[in-house]
Design an enzyme around this catalytic site. Sequence first.
Site, PDB file in Angstrom:
ATOM      1  CB  ALA A  12      37.897 -71.196  90.767  1.00 24.30           C
ATOM      2  CE  LYS A  27      46.796 -91.459  77.280  1.00 27.81           C
ATOM      3  NZ  LYS A  27      45.738 -92.179  76.539  1.00 27.81           N
ATOM      4  NE  ARG A  29      45.041 -94.869  82.522  1.00 26.77           N
ATOM      5  CZ  ARG A  29      44.499 -94.733  81.328  1.00 26.77           C
ATOM      6  NH1 ARG A  29      43.401 -94.025  81.183  1.00 26.77           N
ATOM      7  NH2 ARG A  29      45.059 -95.303  80.264  1.00 26.77           N
ATOM      8  NE  ARG A  90      39.528 -68.091  89.665  1.00 30.85           N
ATOM      9  CZ  ARG A  90      40.364 -68.037  90.694  1.00 30.85           C
ATOM     10  NH1 ARG A  90      41.637 -68.329  90.522  1.00 30.85           N
ATOM     11  NH2 ARG A  90      39.939 -67.683  91.883  1.00 30.85           N
ATOM     12  N   GLY A 233      48.803 -67.648 111.335  1.00 29.41           N
ATOM     13  CA  GLY A 233      48.821 -69.102 111.378  1.00 29.41           C
ATOM     14  C   GLY A 233      48.362 -69.649 112.706  1.00 29.41           C
ATOM     15  N   GLY A 236      47.093 -67.551 115.611  1.00 34.99           N
ATOM     16  CA  GLY A 236      45.818 -66.866 115.526  1.00 34.99           C
ATOM     17  C   GLY A 236      45.892 -65.603 114.698  1.00 34.99           C
ATOM     18  CG  ASP A 263      38.189 -68.461 101.764  1.00 38.77           C
ATOM     19  OD1 ASP A 263      38.544 -67.276 101.669  1.00 38.77           O
ATOM     20  OD2 ASP A 263      38.402 -69.305 100.873  1.00 38.77           O
ATOM     21  CB  THR A 296      37.552 -80.171 107.761  1.00 39.07           C
ATOM     22  OG1 THR A 296      38.035 -78.966 107.144  1.00 39.07           O
ATOM     23  CG2 THR A 296      36.606 -79.820 108.900  1.00 39.07           C
TER      24      THR A 296
END
Length: 319
Positions: A12, A27, A29, A90, A233, A236, A263, A296
């Site tokens: 993706a 809308k 922004r 995708r 979680g 571990g 990942d 992060t």
Amino acid sequence: MTHLLTVTLNPALDVSGAVDHVLPGPKLRMGAPRYEPGGGGLNVARAAAKLGGEPRALAALGGMAGAQIAALLTGSGVSLRTVAVDGETRQSLAVNDLQTGEQFRFQMPGPAWTAAMEDAMLAVIVEEAALIGPGAVVVLSGSQPPGMRDSFPQALARQMGAGARLVIDTSGPALQRLVAAPASDAMPAVLRMDQAESEGLAGHPLPDVAASLDFAAALVAAGVAGCVVVARGAEGSVLAAADTRLHCQPPEVAVVSKIGAGDSFTAGFGLSLARGEDWATALRAGTAAAAAAVMTPGTELCRAEDAAALTPRCSLRRA
């Protein structure tokens, strides 16, 4: 070259941005968007490169979004081989609401696959693994595209050459089939899943580490995989193999974003296996990488310096 190959069947183009407040009707922004290559295998490869590996990534890409993903990987440390598919890769959209701190995530479907496309992809994966040679670790990670048979992971496991180890981190019907219909000639080396997936497969809550370990060990005994890893979680992950039961818990860290933790775990774990390290070392490496990822912001993956600092602080015990 690190003996690590990742496979992404349903990549993706990840687009993220922020808006003051999400409301229906007017809308909205957004600020300047951020574009990143996404999909389980590509994220694993990117994280492995950040951790010092030299991974090879195989991804099915098509259309303008596919071309953009390939361009974004330039200079990332990932060696990319693409398999062209008809249709448009995708896109996924993540929008952060600056007032509430909530995140809204939208995913579009990828192009539909045929049996002929599956067979062609199987041949390419086997070819790439053979080029890497003995000791290759092949990580099949992420969702499957529309139209792909649920049996694809087992078909791949059946064709893996001697000396190659297949790590599977998938979801949905493909994961359910792996567990419900194990085959001795189509058994992956490693099956990884998160807590929600493990509880869904078990059919009941797994309230503690011992319950997750028992579940993982039962899957190994049933011939589902040579090794099963279940994430829990902040607690571990647990690992069960034929003669091994392990639990590794990270130290407490400040959680900024949980995106990319799974990942990053698979990257650290797979990279360790590709370097010839044992289950315990691989589990600790994956646990440290996952903990580093939650430190992060946004969709950023783990940082090597954080993972290195956390590794000796991860508590590993044999159960």
